[in-house]
Design a protein around this motif. Structure first.
Motif, PDB file in Angstrom:
ATOM      1  N   THR A 196      74.035  57.137 101.036  1.00 11.57           N
ATOM      2  CA  THR A 196      74.390  57.128 102.467  1.00 11.57           C
ATOM      3  C   THR A 196      75.892  57.173 102.604  1.00 11.57           C
ATOM      4  O   THR A 196      76.652  57.024 101.643  1.00 11.57           O
ATOM      5  CB  THR A 196      73.854  55.861 103.143  1.00 11.57           C
ATOM      6  OG1 THR A 196      74.435  54.725 102.507  1.00 11.57           O
ATOM      7  CG2 THR A 196      72.339  55.788 103.033  1.00 11.57           C
ATOM      8  N   GLY A 197      76.304  57.412 103.798  1.00 10.41           N
ATOM      9  CA  GLY A 197      77.726  57.366 104.118  1.00 10.41           C
ATOM     10  C   GLY A 197      78.536  58.464 103.473  1.00 10.41           C
ATOM     11  O   GLY A 197      79.727  58.258 103.169  1.00 10.41           O
ATOM     12  N   LEU A 198      77.932  59.633 103.225  1.00 14.62           N
ATOM     13  CA  LEU A 198      78.657  60.731 102.585  1.00 14.62           C
ATOM     14  C   LEU A 198      79.768  61.222 103.502  1.00 14.62           C
ATOM     15  O   LEU A 198      79.528  61.519 104.684  1.00 14.62           O
ATOM     16  CB  LEU A 198      77.686  61.876 102.265  1.00 14.62           C
ATOM     17  CG  LEU A 198      78.292  63.131 101.648  1.00 14.62           C
ATOM     18  CD1 LEU A 198      78.959  62.812 100.303  1.00 14.62           C
ATOM     19  CD2 LEU A 198      77.217  64.209 101.461  1.00 14.62           C
ATOM     20  N   VAL A 199      80.970  61.289 102.987  1.00 14.89           N
ATOM     21  CA  VAL A 199      82.148  61.732 103.740  1.00 14.89           C
ATOM     22  C   VAL A 199      82.827  62.837 102.952  1.00 14.89           C
ATOM     23  O   VAL A 199      83.027  62.721 101.743  1.00 14.89           O
ATOM     24  CB  VAL A 199      83.131  60.568 103.973  1.00 14.89           C
ATOM     25  CG1 VAL A 199      84.389  61.070 104.661  1.00 14.89           C
ATOM     26  CG2 VAL A 199      82.467  59.478 104.790  1.00 14.89           C
ATOM     27  N   ALA A 229      82.955  61.342  99.010  1.00  9.80           N
ATOM     28  CA  ALA A 229      82.705  59.934  98.678  1.00  9.80           C
ATOM     29  C   ALA A 229      81.460  59.495  99.432  1.00  9.80           C
ATOM     30  O   ALA A 229      81.178  59.979 100.530  1.00  9.80           O
ATOM     31  CB  ALA A 229      83.896  59.062  99.049  1.00  9.80           C
ATOM     32  N   TRP A 230      80.704  58.554  98.857  1.00 11.84           N
ATOM     33  CA  TRP A 230      79.476  58.078  99.499  1.00 11.84           C
ATOM     34  C   TRP A 230      79.198  56.644  99.068  1.00 11.84           C
ATOM     35  O   TRP A 230      79.863  56.101  98.173  1.00 11.84           O
ATOM     36  CB  TRP A 230      78.312  58.998  99.140  1.00 11.84           C
ATOM     37  CG  TRP A 230      78.044  59.137  97.658  1.00 11.84           C
ATOM     38  CD1 TRP A 230      77.256  58.377  96.904  1.00 11.84           C
ATOM     39  CD2 TRP A 230      78.636  60.109  96.781  1.00 11.84           C
ATOM     40  NE1 TRP A 230      77.263  58.797  95.593  1.00 11.84           N
ATOM     41  CE2 TRP A 230      78.109  59.871  95.484  1.00 11.84           C
ATOM     42  CE3 TRP A 230      79.548  61.160  96.964  1.00 11.84           C
ATOM     43  CZ2 TRP A 230      78.478  60.634  94.395  1.00 11.84           C
ATOM     44  CZ3 TRP A 230      79.891  61.920  95.880  1.00 11.84           C
ATOM     45  CH2 TRP A 230      79.360  61.658  94.593  1.00 11.84           C
ATOM     46  N   THR A 266      84.354  77.223 105.234  1.00 12.07           N
ATOM     47  CA  THR A 266      83.657  75.950 105.424  1.00 12.07           C
ATOM     48  C   THR A 266      82.592  75.795 104.346  1.00 12.07           C
ATOM     49  O   THR A 266      81.802  76.709 104.092  1.00 12.07           O
ATOM     50  CB  THR A 266      83.000  75.883 106.802  1.00 12.07           C
ATOM     51  OG1 THR A 266      84.028  76.006 107.806  1.00 12.07           O
ATOM     52  CG2 THR A 266      82.262  74.560 106.995  1.00 12.07           C
ATOM     53  N   TYR A 267      82.579  74.588 103.717  1.00 13.69           N
ATOM     54  CA  TYR A 267      81.640  74.281 102.644  1.00 13.69           C
ATOM     55  C   TYR A 267      80.758  73.115 103.075  1.00 13.69           C
ATOM     56  O   TYR A 267      81.223  72.183 103.753  1.00 13.69           O
ATOM     57  CB  TYR A 267      82.381  73.922 101.353  1.00 13.69           C
ATOM     58  CG  TYR A 267      83.210  75.059 100.806  1.00 13.69           C
ATOM     59  CD1 TYR A 267      82.641  75.977  99.927  1.00 13.69           C
ATOM     60  CD2 TYR A 267      84.546  75.211 101.176  1.00 13.69           C
ATOM     61  CE1 TYR A 267      83.392  77.029  99.418  1.00 13.69           C
ATOM     62  CE2 TYR A 267      85.300  76.264 100.675  1.00 13.69           C
ATOM     63  CZ  TYR A 267      84.727  77.175  99.800  1.00 13.69           C
ATOM     64  OH  TYR A 267      85.464  78.214  99.301  1.00 13.69           O
ATOM     65  N   PHE A 268      79.479  73.160 102.720  1.00  8.24           N
ATOM     66  CA  PHE A 268      78.499  72.141 103.072  1.00  8.24           C
ATOM     67  C   PHE A 268      78.045  71.450 101.787  1.00  8.24           C
ATOM     68  O   PHE A 268      77.850  72.092 100.747  1.00  8.24           O
ATOM     69  CB  PHE A 268      77.300  72.778 103.784  1.00  8.24           C
ATOM     70  CG  PHE A 268      77.679  73.477 105.054  1.00  8.24           C
ATOM     71  CD1 PHE A 268      77.566  72.815 106.283  1.00  8.24           C
ATOM     72  CD2 PHE A 268      78.162  74.781 105.036  1.00  8.24           C
ATOM     73  CE1 PHE A 268      77.913  73.469 107.457  1.00  8.24           C
ATOM     74  CE2 PHE A 268      78.521  75.423 106.216  1.00  8.24           C
ATOM     75  CZ  PHE A 268      78.404  74.762 107.428  1.00  8.24           C
ATOM     76  N   TYR A 269      77.830  70.102 101.852  1.00  3.81           N
ATOM     77  CA  TYR A 269      77.507  69.316 100.666  1.00  3.81           C
ATOM     78  C   TYR A 269      76.356  68.369 100.951  1.00  3.81           C
ATOM     79  O   TYR A 269      76.239  67.834 102.071  1.00  3.81           O
ATOM     80  CB  TYR A 269      78.712  68.485 100.209  1.00  3.81           C
ATOM     81  CG  TYR A 269      79.913  69.315  99.830  1.00  3.81           C
ATOM     82  CD1 TYR A 269      80.094  69.748  98.535  1.00  3.81           C
ATOM     83  CD2 TYR A 269      80.874  69.643 100.789  1.00  3.81           C
ATOM     84  CE1 TYR A 269      81.202  70.507  98.184  1.00  3.81           C
ATOM     85  CE2 TYR A 269      81.981  70.402 100.461  1.00  3.81           C
ATOM     86  CZ  TYR A 269      82.146  70.829  99.152  1.00  3.81           C
ATOM     87  OH  TYR A 269      83.249  71.570  98.806  1.00  3.81           O
ATOM     88  N   VAL A 270      75.503  68.112  99.947  1.00  6.64           N
ATOM     89  CA  VAL A 270      74.523  67.034  99.949  1.00  6.64           C
ATOM     90  C   VAL A 270      74.586  66.372  98.577  1.00  6.64           C
ATOM     91  O   VAL A 270      74.979  66.994  97.581  1.00  6.64           O
ATOM     92  CB  VAL A 270      73.090  67.530 100.229  1.00  6.64           C
ATOM     93  CG1 VAL A 270      72.957  68.062 101.649  1.00  6.64           C
ATOM     94  CG2 VAL A 270      72.671  68.586  99.205  1.00  6.64           C
ATOM     95  N   VAL A 271      74.164  65.114  98.518  1.00  5.58           N
ATOM     96  CA  VAL A 271      74.178  64.358  97.274  1.00  5.58           C
ATOM     97  C   VAL A 271      72.836  63.641  97.136  1.00  5.58           C
ATOM     98  O   VAL A 271      72.294  63.146  98.122  1.00  5.58           O
ATOM     99  CB  VAL A 271      75.320  63.326  97.248  1.00  5.58           C
ATOM    100  CG1 VAL A 271      75.308  62.545  95.938  1.00  5.58           C
ATOM    101  CG2 VAL A 271      76.664  64.002  97.444  1.00  5.58           C
TER     102      VAL A 271
END
Length: 1005
Positions: free
Chosen positions: A891-894, A905-906, A949-954
């Motif tokens: 959670t809290g991915l920034v 950071a997450w 623009t780049y998109f991210y998931v973790v």
């Protein structure tokens, strides 16, 4: 049709059938030459004939120890067959023609299998003899490749019964040997085909060398002691001219035959040491153990001879490959009584045509093995000559009394010559001794190879018998005399040749005295400091054993110079002819003799004192030194009638691009009327009148003689090439006419050659490529900014062009691009539960929708029920102790944008995490690609494009269990753009190995 008509038709058809049959038979005869069957009757053991001449001379009653035990095993004996009268006549005619320059068969050699098909036994005859051997319980092996021998094994009893002889033990010089006590017999049905039976005895021939150890310097103006290194031999016998012409054995092979392994595991340590001490190239040695002769065994009494022969043949022909052919020791035997010997190595080297020149330093007096065996060896020598092989052999070291042992102090058996040197198809090599008392012949120091001889040193006949006997040794003199078995060959004529009707020995001679002056050698580890041992002593050797391999080396150089890679055959024909026409090719030895003491009353010993026998040297030929020693360069120069040549040269193409590695080929064609070929000579290429590259060797290539030059350094424009052939021992020099060619190129230019833009703008320029000197080909383009990191790029339209003869100029447009500055930005509004679920479910492509539908539904339920994403509900739901615990989603991915980078950071809300998977996309709906697997809850993505623009998931991973993905975030990294300033953009056009560039000046505001 009436009866008469039918008969006429039958007669006509019969005539055609006969004609076609004969025609087919003739064609078949040409395609498949086979020896005729000669055995037409069945073998009958009650109707036999003695095969005379099969008793070795070592068989003497006083040595007889009685009959051998019946169970004694004898291995791989051989029945040797002689050619039919027609085959013999055909072979003798062929051998003459092969040495006749006017014959169409001159130097046209046979291959081993061709020889077998023409002069061997038929398969049916071999099978018939094999069947008879088997009827006596003998084991029949294969036939020799020449189909003139059939191998078999068995017990003494079986052999005695089959051949109606007896096998006895003989104690000779302290060694126990087996031999037949009477001549063998064979069935009369094939007695006319049998020449003899081989290996009924196990007597080995002896080496003709004299070894000693000395402690002197190589050369000394004080003591006068000298020793011969390869450089000395080259100076004394005039090899320098051959070496200077490039004839050093390159591409040639010569064979040495032996009866010992060189060392354990076939090590070449001694050979390597000799070549290093003599400053020779690295060892080029091939070792062949004759099949079925036993295991590799080092025989101490023979290894020094093998080392000597290999070292000195290779020392004279330093770049030739030496092929060492040797036999092993069979089970239950020792080196002293092994079943196989030098004869088997010689037969194998011939039967398998292992090299064009063969040298042996071993021998036995003619009577040692019986006249039948002598004829067997001659049949091998004839096969060798027919195949183009030359054989050199030592003439012996006991003077005119060759049947005496090395330790005999007087002759008791009379005059004798050595086998195989006495065979007319073999070149016998005798011995001389230096007489350097009348001048300065040695330098006071040694060169890098240990040499110090200044040139030719006068020679006398080698005869150290008096000194040798006085010091406890035996007879020591050059072997020579007249054969009692072989008639005088037609080539052996000239001044001094005795009119005795017999083959006289030797043919040539070289220095042989171990005392004045011995040859340096390395054997069994004696060379540890150059030629010296640890105690500073030297290994020194003499005897006719040195001359045989050394002469083989000289002949190898001559073969190379003649372009004769396939051999010279019986060189005796040439030696005697050259002695008559060019006597300067030989150093005529007219002082000395090979006379040795003899026991009063023994054969050939005079009735009155002095009791001695032998021969003295004379002008011309003599039975001590033959024609004399050789001046190698003069001999080589007269070995063939030189013919004119024509040389032509051509480039690979009339025009080729600059930078291309082009091949120029010179073709050398010999004229008619001579022997040899242009091969082995060298061609010097010149381009535009200047010599280019080193002289190139001429070699046979697809039926023509070629030398080549490769070059990639020629400038564009018109050129010409010439080739100059330097000649060899068979062909005269010639030079080509110039051949014109051109080296093509292209130019490249830009219009405009400068541009001024604002950051983010682009500038076009036209690139023109123009052919020079007929250039054709495809040119591709690249560009290189002077500051690659400042966001300057290029696009080409079209990316390549093709120049042809009809279109020698083409253009492309280059568009130079710059980059405007772009600020960084981040999206932080992706955290609402219902919105997140909806986006995940409906905002993705169909495959991802299906994969994440359950997650979206769970998130939506969480939002409506007030449950948090990370919490657990009540009631049950644990995991087993052995199952991997699925972690909670991060959670809290920034995402924090930077210059050409994004820092992530997450929050780690899981209790079991081995690592995280970070995935990236360039669209919110994906597809996402994993880019990293950090173990900590942070990651920085670098090397990005500013303004994108780049998109991210973790997600979190624990063993095989993976969490749901985090909520996506996005960020746009900053780009500083192309800074203001002055740049150079280089546009490069490339075609094959050719590249040219043009510069465009770029100003960015």
């Amino acid at each position: 049709m009436g009866a008469a008509g039918r008969r006429m038709r039958v007669r006509r058809m019969s005539r055609w059938a006969v004609f076609l049959t004969l025609l087919g038979a003739a064609a078949l005869g040409r395609a498949d030459v086979r020896p005729p069957n000669r055995i037409v009757q069945t073998a009958n053991d009650r109707d036999t004939r003695v095969v005379a001449g099969n008793l070795p001379s070592a068989w003497r009653r006083q040595f007889d120890q009685g009959r051998v035990e019946a169970s004694r095993q004898l291995v791989r004996m051989a029945i040797a067959f002689k050619p039919s009268a027609a085959q013999q006549a055909d072979l003798d005619a062929l051998l003459v023609a092969q040495q006749d320059p006017t014959s169409s068969r001159y130097h046209h050699w046979l291959a081993p299998d061709e020889y077998a098909a023409r002069f061997g036994m038929s398969d049916a005859d071999l099978a018939a003899v094999g069947a008879w051997l088997r009827s006596h319980g003998l084991v029949v092996h294969e036939a020799s490749r020449s189909k003139n021998e059939l191998y078999f094994s068995g017990t003494a009893a079986q052999v005695e019964a089959a051949f109606q002889t007896e096998l006895h033990d003989y104690l000779v010089n302290g060694e126990l040997h087996v031999a037949n006590a009477t001549d063998p017999s064979v069935p009369r049905a094939y007695a006319d085909t049998v020449l003899g039976i081989r290996r009924l005895d196990d007597f080995r021939p002896r080496p003709h060398s004299r070894h000693r150890v000395v402690s002197d310097h190589f050369t000394s103006g004080i003591t006068g002691n000298h020793f011969i290194a390869p450089n000395d031999f080259a100076a004394i016998y005039d090899l320098g001219g051959l070496y200077a012409a490039g004839f050093d054995g390159t591409g040639q092979k010569l064979a040495i035959v032996g009866q010992t392994a060189l060392a354990s595991h076939n090590a070449t340590t001694d050979i390597d040491a000799f070549r290093a001490a003599a400053n020779l190239p690295a060892t080029k040695l091939t070792q062949i153990l004759v099949p079925s002769t036993g295991v590799d065994t080092v025989c101490n009494g023979d290894v020094g001879e093998a080392d000597l022969d290999i070292e000195w043949s290779g020392g004279v022909a330093p770049n030739a490959t030496v092929v060492y052919v040797y036999v092993g020791v069979n089970s239950g035997h020792t080196c002293a009584n092994a079943s196989f010997s030098i004869w088997d190595a010689l037969q194998y080297a011939i039967s398998n045509d292992v090299a064009p020149v063969i040298s042996t330093s071993y021998g036995a007096c003619e009577a040692a093995n019986g006249s039948a065996f002598a004829q067997m060896v001659r049949s091998w020598a004839k096969q060798a000559n027919a195949q183009g092989q030359t054989i050199t052999a030592a003439s012996g070291d006991t003077g005119a009394a060759d049947c005496e042992g090395n330790n005999s102090i007087e002759s008791t058996t009379g005059l004798a010559v050595d086998l195989p040197a006495a065979i007319p198809e073999v070149s016998g090599v005798g011995g001389t001794e230096f007489d350097d008392s009348g001048g300065t012949f040695w330098a006071v120091g040694n060169d890098a190879g240990g040499g110090s001889a200044l040139g030719y040193i006068p020679e006398i006949a080698w005869n150290d018998t008096s000194e040798s006997v006085a010091s406890g040794g035996g007879l020591a003199a050059s072997g020579g005399g007249a054969s009692t078995i072989f008639a005088k060959p037609s080539y052996q004529t000239g001044s001094g040749v005795p009119a005795d009707g017999a083959r006289d020995v030797p043919d040539v001679a070289f220095s042989a005295s171990p005392d004045h002056d011995g040859y340096l050698t390395c054997s069994q580890g004696n060379c540890v400091n150059g030629f010296r041992n640890t105690d500073t002593t030297l290994g020194v050797v003499g005897g006719t054993s040195v001359g045989a391999p050394s002469f083989a080396g000289i002949l190898t150089l001559i073969a190379q110079g003649l372009g004769a890679t396939s051999g010279l055959g019986n060189v005796n024909t040439s030696l005697y002819a050259i002695a008559a026409s060019a006597p300067a090719a030989f150093h005529d030895i007219t002082t000395g003799d090979n006379i040795v003491p003899c026991q009063k009353g023994s054969p050939d010993c005079p009735a009155h004192a002095p009791f001695q026998l032998g021969f003295a040297t004379t002008a011309g030929y003599d039975q001590v030194t033959g024609l004399g020693s050789v001046d190698a360069s003069v001999l080589a120069d007269h070995f063939a009638t030189k013919v004119a040549t024509t040389t032509t040269v051509a480039p690979g193409s009339a025009s080729f691009p600059v930078g291309t590695n082009e091949t120029f080929t010179a073709t050398v064609a010999p004229g008619a009327g001579g022997s040899g070929s242009p091969a082995g000579g060298k061609v010097q290429f010149s381009i535009d009148g200047a010599q280019t590259g080193s002289p190139a060797l001429v070699a046979l290539d697809h039926g023509a003689y070629h030398a080549t030059l490769s070059s990639s350094t020629l400038a564009a424009g018109a050129h010409s090439v010439t080739a100059s052939y330097g000649g060899n021992l068979a062909c005269l020099a010639s030079a080509s006419s110039p051949a014109a060619f051109s080296v093509s190129d292209f130019t490249i230019s830009a219009n405009p050659a400068s541009a001024t833009v604002n950051a983010g703008d682009s500038a076009p320029s036209t690139i023109t490529v123009t052919a020079v000197d007929g250039f054709t080909g495809t040119v591709t383009f690249t560009c290189t900014p002077s500051s690659p990191g400042d966001e300057i790029g290029c696009n080409f339209s079209p990316p390549s062009i093709t120049l042809t003869s009809g279109s020698p100029a083409q253009t492309t447009t280059v568009t130079i691009t710059t980059t405007a500055a772009h600020a960084a930005s981040a999206n932080a509004g992706w955290l609402g539960g219902e919105l997140l679920a909806a986006l995940l479910l409906f905002g993705m492509p169909l495959p991802r929708r299906e994969r994440r539908a359950s997650l979206a539904l769970v998130l939506a339920l969480f939002a409506t029920s007030g449950l948090s994403c990370g919490g657990g509900g009540g009631g049950g739901g644990g995991s087993s102790a052995t199952a991997a615990v699925r972690p909670a989603a991060p959670t809290g991915l920034v995402a924090t944008p930077g210059e050409l980078s994004v820092m992530l950071a997450w929050t780690d809300t899981a209790t079991h995490v081995s690592h995280y998977d970070v995935s990236r996309a360039t669209a919110g709906a994906g597809p996402f690609t994993k880019i990293a697997s950090p173990t900590a809850p942070s990651f920085t993505d670098t090397g990005l494009t500013g303004g994108t623009t780049y998109f991210y998931v973790v997600d979190a991973v624990n063993g095989g269990a993976k969490s749901a993905e985090s909520a996506p975030v996005s960020a746009t990294p900053s780009n500083p753009g192309t800074p203001s300033g002055h740049y150079t953009v280089t546009v490069t056009g490339t075609s094959g190995a050719t590249s040219h560039g043009t510069a465009i000046a770029l100003t960015v505001n």
